[in-house]
Design an enzyme around this catalytic site. Structure first.
Site, PDB file in Angstrom:
ATOM      1  N   TYR A 155       0.893  -1.400   0.140  1.00  0.00           N
ATOM      2  CA  TYR A 155      -0.042  -0.080  -0.079  1.00  0.00           C
ATOM      3  C   TYR A 155       0.801   1.321   0.003  1.00  0.00           C
ATOM      4  O   TYR A 155       0.667   2.345  -0.681  1.00  0.00           O
ATOM      5  CB  TYR A 155      -0.865  -0.013   1.315  1.00  0.00           C
ATOM      6  CG  TYR A 155      -1.909   0.968   1.134  1.00  0.00           C
ATOM      7  CD1 TYR A 155      -3.020   1.043   0.460  1.00  0.00           C
ATOM      8  CD2 TYR A 155      -1.929   2.168   2.466  1.00  0.00           C
ATOM      9  CE1 TYR A 155      -4.094   1.866   0.703  1.00  0.00           C
ATOM     10  CE2 TYR A 155      -2.653   2.879   2.390  1.00  0.00           C
ATOM     11  CZ  TYR A 155      -3.795   3.138   1.673  1.00  0.00           C
ATOM     12  OH  TYR A 155      -5.007   3.992   1.886  1.00  0.00           O
ATOM     13  N   LYS A 159       0.970   4.099  -2.807  1.00  0.00           N
ATOM     14  CA  LYS A 159       0.694   5.567  -2.463  1.00  0.00           C
ATOM     15  C   LYS A 159       1.766   6.471  -2.962  1.00  0.00           C
ATOM     16  O   LYS A 159       1.727   7.517  -3.336  1.00  0.00           O
ATOM     17  CB  LYS A 159       0.116   5.797  -1.065  1.00  0.00           C
ATOM     18  CG  LYS A 159      -1.152   4.924  -0.929  1.00  0.00           C
ATOM     19  CD  LYS A 159      -2.240   5.329  -1.810  1.00  0.00           C
ATOM     20  CE  LYS A 159      -3.564   4.884  -1.313  1.00  0.00           C
ATOM     21  NZ  LYS A 159      -4.745   5.393  -2.277  1.00  0.00           N
TER      22      LYS A 159
HETATM   23  P1  NAP Z   1     -13.789   2.126   0.970  1.00  0.00           P
HETATM   24  O1  NAP Z   1     -14.716   2.750   2.102  1.00  0.00           O
HETATM   25  O2  NAP Z   1     -13.068   0.578   1.317  1.00  0.00           O
HETATM   26  O3  NAP Z   1     -14.245   2.481  -0.465  1.00  0.00           O
HETATM   27  C1  NAP Z   1     -13.285   2.022  -1.663  1.00  0.00           C
HETATM   28  C2  NAP Z   1     -13.876   2.251  -2.720  1.00  0.00           C
HETATM   29  O4  NAP Z   1     -13.196   2.041  -3.901  1.00  0.00           O
HETATM   30  C3  NAP Z   1     -15.487   1.852  -2.990  1.00  0.00           C
HETATM   31  O5  NAP Z   1     -16.343   2.694  -3.625  1.00  0.00           O
HETATM   32  C4  NAP Z   1     -15.139   0.682  -3.843  1.00  0.00           C
HETATM   33  O6  NAP Z   1     -16.227   0.302  -4.925  1.00  0.00           O
HETATM   34  C5  NAP Z   1     -13.954   1.510  -4.611  1.00  0.00           C
HETATM   35  N1  NAP Z   1     -12.932   0.237  -5.347  1.00  0.00           N
HETATM   36  C6  NAP Z   1     -12.404  -0.831  -4.838  1.00  0.00           C
HETATM   37  N2  NAP Z   1     -11.721  -1.494  -5.855  1.00  0.00           N
HETATM   38  C7  NAP Z   1     -12.051  -0.713  -7.033  1.00  0.00           C
HETATM   39  C8  NAP Z   1     -11.673  -1.032  -8.262  1.00  0.00           C
HETATM   40  N3  NAP Z   1     -10.925  -2.172  -8.631  1.00  0.00           N
HETATM   41  N4  NAP Z   1     -12.453  -0.381  -9.050  1.00  0.00           N
HETATM   42  C9  NAP Z   1     -13.269   0.657  -9.038  1.00  0.00           C
HETATM   43  N5  NAP Z   1     -13.520   1.121  -7.820  1.00  0.00           N
HETATM   44  C10 NAP Z   1     -13.005   0.111  -6.870  1.00  0.00           C
HETATM   45  O7  NAP Z   1     -12.148   2.964   1.125  1.00  0.00           O
HETATM   46  P2  NAP Z   1     -11.921   4.586   1.822  1.00  0.00           P
HETATM   47  O8  NAP Z   1     -11.596   4.383   3.057  1.00  0.00           O
HETATM   48  O9  NAP Z   1     -13.204   5.298   1.259  1.00  0.00           O
HETATM   49  O10 NAP Z   1     -10.739   4.820   0.903  1.00  0.00           O
HETATM   50  C11 NAP Z   1     -10.775   5.764  -0.165  1.00  0.00           C
HETATM   51  C12 NAP Z   1      -9.380   6.011  -0.758  1.00  0.00           C
HETATM   52  O11 NAP Z   1      -8.843   6.603   0.311  1.00  0.00           O
HETATM   53  C13 NAP Z   1      -8.436   5.047  -0.887  1.00  0.00           C
HETATM   54  O12 NAP Z   1      -7.704   5.285  -2.119  1.00  0.00           O
HETATM   55  C14 NAP Z   1      -7.567   4.445   0.176  1.00  0.00           C
HETATM   56  O13 NAP Z   1      -6.456   4.196  -0.169  1.00  0.00           O
HETATM   57  C15 NAP Z   1      -7.578   6.184   0.469  1.00  0.00           C
HETATM   58  N6  NAP Z   1      -7.190   6.262   2.005  1.00  0.00           N
HETATM   59  C16 NAP Z   1      -8.144   5.846   2.886  1.00  0.00           C
HETATM   60  C17 NAP Z   1      -7.943   6.125   4.445  1.00  0.00           C
HETATM   61  C18 NAP Z   1      -8.645   6.019   5.407  1.00  0.00           C
HETATM   62  O14 NAP Z   1      -8.440   5.778   6.575  1.00  0.00           O
HETATM   63  N7  NAP Z   1      -9.968   5.027   4.951  1.00  0.00           N
HETATM   64  C19 NAP Z   1      -6.437   6.708   4.595  1.00  0.00           C
HETATM   65  C20 NAP Z   1      -5.651   7.065   3.502  1.00  0.00           C
HETATM   66  C21 NAP Z   1      -6.042   7.135   2.402  1.00  0.00           C
HETATM   67  P3  NAP Z   1     -17.409  -0.833  -4.367  1.00  0.00           P
HETATM   68  O15 NAP Z   1     -18.228  -0.104  -3.456  1.00  0.00           O
HETATM   69  O16 NAP Z   1     -17.924  -1.062  -5.684  1.00  0.00           O
HETATM   70  O17 NAP Z   1     -16.577  -1.876  -3.626  1.00  0.00           O
END
Ligand code: NAP
Length: 248
Positions: A155, A159
């Site tokens: 990851y 990133k």
């Molecule tokens: P999440 O709640 O797990 O949601 C993930 C989203 O990505 C969902 O809409 C999912 O679609 C979609 N997705 C996953 N694989 C995909 C693919 N192959 N093609 C198209 N869409 C895909 O994640 P989140 O926490 O909101 O994270 C969103 C972003 O922020 C990510 O890039 C993550 O790395 C980054 N981020 C998150 C955090 C955190 O603490 N949460 C921190 C730093 C960075 P479905 O609904 O169809 O499954």
């Protein structure tokens, strides 16, 4: 901030941070294209909420890691909506584990979705944005891409790759008035983090000066700023939204 007349594509817009970004951009007047990979129910809910508030949206299913599917989807989006002004590379996954035990498939899946996925989507919007002589590309990176984290080598590499990609493209595309930036969240309360064991959450909280996890809306505000005219002289930058846990 005002985004009327603009078309925004948000990958992974069905849940978590992406969902909040979709709602925020739509509330500012953008037509928001929601991408998802498997949860059509969640994507439909976002459409319903946007349209219930008088906003405009569309929904497209594709896997960001599938180059052919991305190319086709963006062709369809351009045919249906005429332009793309804002791309938010948000789709992402984690497959955590210590490096010694990490399976090659866990490395490949994370790199393919988090980094190659952004490459695919940026490739698809670059030409139309260059023709428009205007565009904003915003990628959701992570504090982990800057600071590293044991158990997240895949990851963190993905990133960090996104950070380098953002900086290089900011230099390449600025002559065509396209800005390329990132937002680097800390720990945000979404499905991605909900299953962290309590003892891990306690350790994380002890490292956050603001003493709480962030909300998806905290990230949406930073994305909206970079997408709007208020952010039009900013490129190649990262907004850290992390409660102070890392000061880049
Ligand atoms: P999440 O709640 O797990 O949601 C993930 C989203 O990505 C969902 O809409 C999912 O679609 C979609 N997705 C996953 N694989 C995909 C693919 N192959 N093609 C198209 N869409 C895909 O994640 P989140 O926490 O909101 O994270 C969103 C972003 O922020 C990510 O890039 C993550 O790395 C980054 N981020 C998150 C955090 C955190 O603490 N949460 C921190 C730093 C960075 P479905 O609904 O169809 O499954």
């Amino acid at each position: 901030m005002e985004l009327s007349g603009k078309v925004a594509v948000v990958t992974g817009g069905s849940r978590g941070i992406g969902r909040a970004v979709c709602l925020r951009l739509a509330s500012l007047g953008a037509t928001v294209i929601i991408n998802y990979v498997s949860r059509s129910d969640a994507a439909d809910e976002v459409v319903k909420e946007i349209e219930g508030n008088g906003g405009k949206s569309g929904v497209y299913q594709f896997n960001v890691a599938d180059t052919a599917a991305v190319t086709e989807a963006f062709k369809a989006i351009l045919a249906d909506h005429g332009r793309i002004d804002i791309l938010v590379n948000n789709a992402g996954i984690t497959r955590d584990g210590l490096f010694m035990k990490m399976k090659e498939s866990d490395w490949d899946d994370v790199l393919n979705i988090n980094l190659k996925g952004a490459y695919n989507c940026i490739k698809a919007v670059t030409r139309p944005m260059m023709k428009q002589r205007q565009g904003a590309i915003i990628s959701i990176t992570s504090v982990i891409g800057f600071a590293g984290n044991a158990g997240q080598a895949n990851y963190s590499a993905a990133k960090a790759g996104l950070i380098g990609l953002t900086r290089s493209l900011a230099k390449e595309l600025s002559a065509r008035n396209i800005t390329v930036n990132g937002v680097a969240p800390g720990y945000i309360d979404t499905d991605m983090t909900k299953d962290l064991p309590d003892n891990v959450k306690d350790i994380i909280l002890s490292e956050i000066p603001l003493k709480r996890m962030g909300d998806p809306e905290d990230i949406a505000g930073a994305v909206a700023f970079l997408a709007s005219d208020d952010g039009k002289y900013i490129t190649g930058q990262f907004i850290h939204v992390n409660g102070g846990m890392f000061m880049g």
